[in-house]
Design an enzyme around this catalytic site. Structure first.
Site, PDB file in Angstrom:
ATOM      1  N   GLY A 121     -47.736 -10.008 -31.946  1.00  0.00           N
ATOM      2  CA  GLY A 121     -46.463 -10.698 -31.849  1.00  0.00           C
ATOM      3  C   GLY A 121     -45.874 -11.334 -33.085  1.00  0.00           C
ATOM      4  O   GLY A 121     -44.727 -11.775 -33.039  1.00  0.00           O
ATOM      5  N   GLU A 133     -53.839  -8.381 -31.825  1.00  0.00           N
ATOM      6  CA  GLU A 133     -53.277  -7.026 -31.685  1.00  0.00           C
ATOM      7  C   GLU A 133     -51.937  -6.883 -32.403  1.00  0.00           C
ATOM      8  O   GLU A 133     -50.898  -6.712 -31.761  1.00  0.00           O
ATOM      9  CB  GLU A 133     -53.060  -6.720 -30.206  1.00  0.00           C
ATOM     10  N   TYR A 191     -31.633  -3.951 -27.812  1.00  0.00           N
ATOM     11  CA  TYR A 191     -31.867  -5.404 -27.939  1.00  0.00           C
ATOM     12  C   TYR A 191     -30.851  -6.100 -28.835  1.00  0.00           C
ATOM     13  O   TYR A 191     -30.984  -7.302 -29.101  1.00  0.00           O
ATOM     14  CB  TYR A 191     -33.244  -5.692 -28.557  1.00  0.00           C
ATOM     15  N   CYS A 210     -23.255  11.148 -28.350  1.00  0.00           N
ATOM     16  CA  CYS A 210     -22.065  11.019 -27.513  1.00  0.00           C
ATOM     17  C   CYS A 210     -22.198   9.786 -26.649  1.00  0.00           C
ATOM     18  O   CYS A 210     -22.459   9.874 -25.439  1.00  0.00           O
ATOM     19  CB  CYS A 210     -21.911  12.251 -26.648  1.00  0.00           C
ATOM     20  N   GLU A 211     -22.060   8.631 -27.242  1.00  0.00           N
ATOM     21  CA  GLU A 211     -22.210   7.377 -26.516  1.00  0.00           C
ATOM     22  C   GLU A 211     -21.704   6.258 -27.429  1.00  0.00           C
ATOM     23  O   GLU A 211     -22.160   6.150 -28.565  1.00  0.00           O
ATOM     24  CB  GLU A 211     -23.695   7.175 -26.184  1.00  0.00           C
ATOM     25  N   TYR A 224     -41.542   0.525 -34.007  1.00  0.00           N
ATOM     26  CA  TYR A 224     -40.694   0.766 -32.830  1.00  0.00           C
ATOM     27  C   TYR A 224     -39.419   1.553 -33.169  1.00  0.00           C
ATOM     28  O   TYR A 224     -38.377   1.344 -32.548  1.00  0.00           O
ATOM     29  CB  TYR A 224     -40.355  -0.558 -32.131  1.00  0.00           C
TER      30      TYR A 224
END
Ligand code: LLP
Length: 430
Positions: free
Chosen positions: A247, A289, A333, A360-361, A389
């Site tokens: 994190g 982690e 996000y 196309c968005e 990510y």
């Protein structure tokens, strides 16, 4: 610069000592770049600090959801990291890279029977068990295979940290883990200890991602240690391992703080030592982690500009040859990113536009209101801090092929993942 592996020479952006414009020419765009030395250094920060402050048996596990491909697992093996895996696909990729799975911790809130069988067949060291149904399934399959599976239980410590909702996972009402506050975690321990083919080794929590406050981890470790003391008193259970999850946040913008990870680990270790002494419990083997903080700043994505559209009196758009297919994080996000004009670093930045992709968005945006020198078709843009990510969340929406990943080691580039071909796209079509 946003990161110390970025520099400028003669108006050209360099990444990990390599000329980004040359790289774009040689390998085409969109292109993921990854700095192998940076990945290794990031691992060593954790390895050294954990060793120093938590003791020789402590271990960082690379959360491979952040970026999963063979070369990454080879680097992790080489550096002596453990890994966190969340699917048969990640397990398979690690295996293909020759990673010894005894130091692999298998996560996920809903492991399928196929996943459980696959992981056991391949000797995954630990399962991090999310809930009772999963626990029963693992015990049953372990029985059928005549083995005893080592596990940790994933618990939710009830901490709400300051980050975006999608990655705020330590709260009581999370889809992940079993809550301490409701008493369910204690019952889970009692139940787990009755199971014939399960060896309970300890507990896990993961509070959130892109977290900057060190007190989040301190509060988390205190709650976990109190729980460890409770189950020791109630069931005589001695916890061997405590996994505090990942994190730590990274800098996407110049305005973001730099986290001193080693010092944070020192602070958490101090808290663990004093709390364990107060509670009169042994200090378990500590695991962390990290995912993002291992690979994010080791990454950069290069794009070529196509159209620059000025809608008079409204706004401007700079279109690039990638988009939400290789980086969905703004679309998902609203994540911030720093964008640099790789081929024109000395030019005046006076043109404000949304940098958008070619899907196309209309939500296909990399970043809004970016100030850059007004781009021309063919200019190269670089998006910084894309090592985590991005590749791992890429898709083939609009049947767009995923970019190559080019690693740079000691300023020399090599291909770690090939660019997908058009043939690849129809390989599974009947
Ligand atoms: N351990 C567990 C159990 C996790 O769920 C995660 C991240 C990590 C470790 C690693 O956390 P990190 O050190 O990378 O913050 N797709 C989102 C991030 C999702 C994170 C999910 N879990 C994003 O792009 O921001």
């Amino acid at each position: 610069m946003i990161c110390d592996n970025i520099s400028v020479k003669d108006g050209v952006l360099y990444f990990a000592g390599a000329n980004t414009v040359e790289l774009a020419k040689e390998y085409k765009t969109p292109l993921y770049l990854m700095d192998e030395n940076k990945i290794r250094n990031n691992c060593r920060v954790y390895l050294n600090a954990m060793n120093k402050y938590f003791g020789a048996n402590a271990m960082p596990l690379y959360a491979s959801k952040a970026a999963s491909f063979k070369k990454i697992y080879e680097i992790m093996k080489d550096e002596g990291m453990g890994i966190d895996v969340v699917s048969s696909g990640e397990i398979y990729t690690a295996l293909k890279a020759g990673f010894n799975l005894k130091n692999a911790y298998f996560h996920s809130n809903n492991k399928t029977d196929e996943d459980i069988n696959f992981a056991m067949e391949n000797g995954v060291g630990y399962f991090v068990v999310d809930n009772k149904e999963e626990l029963d399934a693992i015990n049953q399959i372990a029985k059928e295979r005549s083995l005893t599976q080592s596990i940790l239980l994933r618990l939710t410590p009830g901490i709400d940290t300051h980050t975006y909702e999608a990655v705020n996972t330590g709260k009581v009402d999370s889809k992940f883990g079993t809550a301490i506050e409701t008493g369910q975690a204690e019952k889970m321990v009692e139940y787990t200890l009755t199971l014939s083919n399960i060896k309970l080794c300890g507990f896990h929590c993961h509070i959130g991602s892109q977290v900057f406050e060190s007190d989040t981890f301190i509060r988390g470790s205190k709650i976990m240690l109190e729980f460890i003391a409770t189950v020791k008193a109630k069931f005589g259970f001695v916890t061997e391992q405590l996994d505090l999850g990942g994190g730590y946040g990274v800098r996407y913008l110049d305005s973001h703080p730099t986290i001193d990870i080693a010092d944070n680990i020192r602070q958490v270790a101090e808290c663990i030592k004093s709390t364990a002494a107060e509670l009169n419990i042994e200090i378990p083997k500590i695991l962390l982690e990290p995912g993002r903080s291992i690979v994010a700043d080791a990454g950069m994505t290069l794009y070529t500009v196509g159209t620059v559209k000025e809608i008079t009196g409204y706004k401007n758009y700079t279109s690039i040859d990638g988009g939400m297919t290789d980086n969905p994080r703004f679309a998902l996000y609203g994540s911030p990113y720093t964008i640099l004009p790789a081929s024109r670093m000395n030019d005046t930045a006076d043109f404000v536009s949304d940098v958008v992709g070619r899907c196309c968005e209309s939500g296909d945006i990399i970043q809004k209101d970016v100030t850059l020198p007004k781009a021309k078709r063919g200019d190269i843009l670089a998006v910084c801090t894309t090592g985590a990510y991005n590749y791992s969340m890429a898709s083939n929406y609009n049947r767009i092929t995923r970019p190559a990943v080019v690693m740079i080691k000691d300023t020399k580039p090599y291909v770690a993942v090939k660019r997908e071909s058009l043939e690849y796209l129809t390989e599974n079509d009947i």
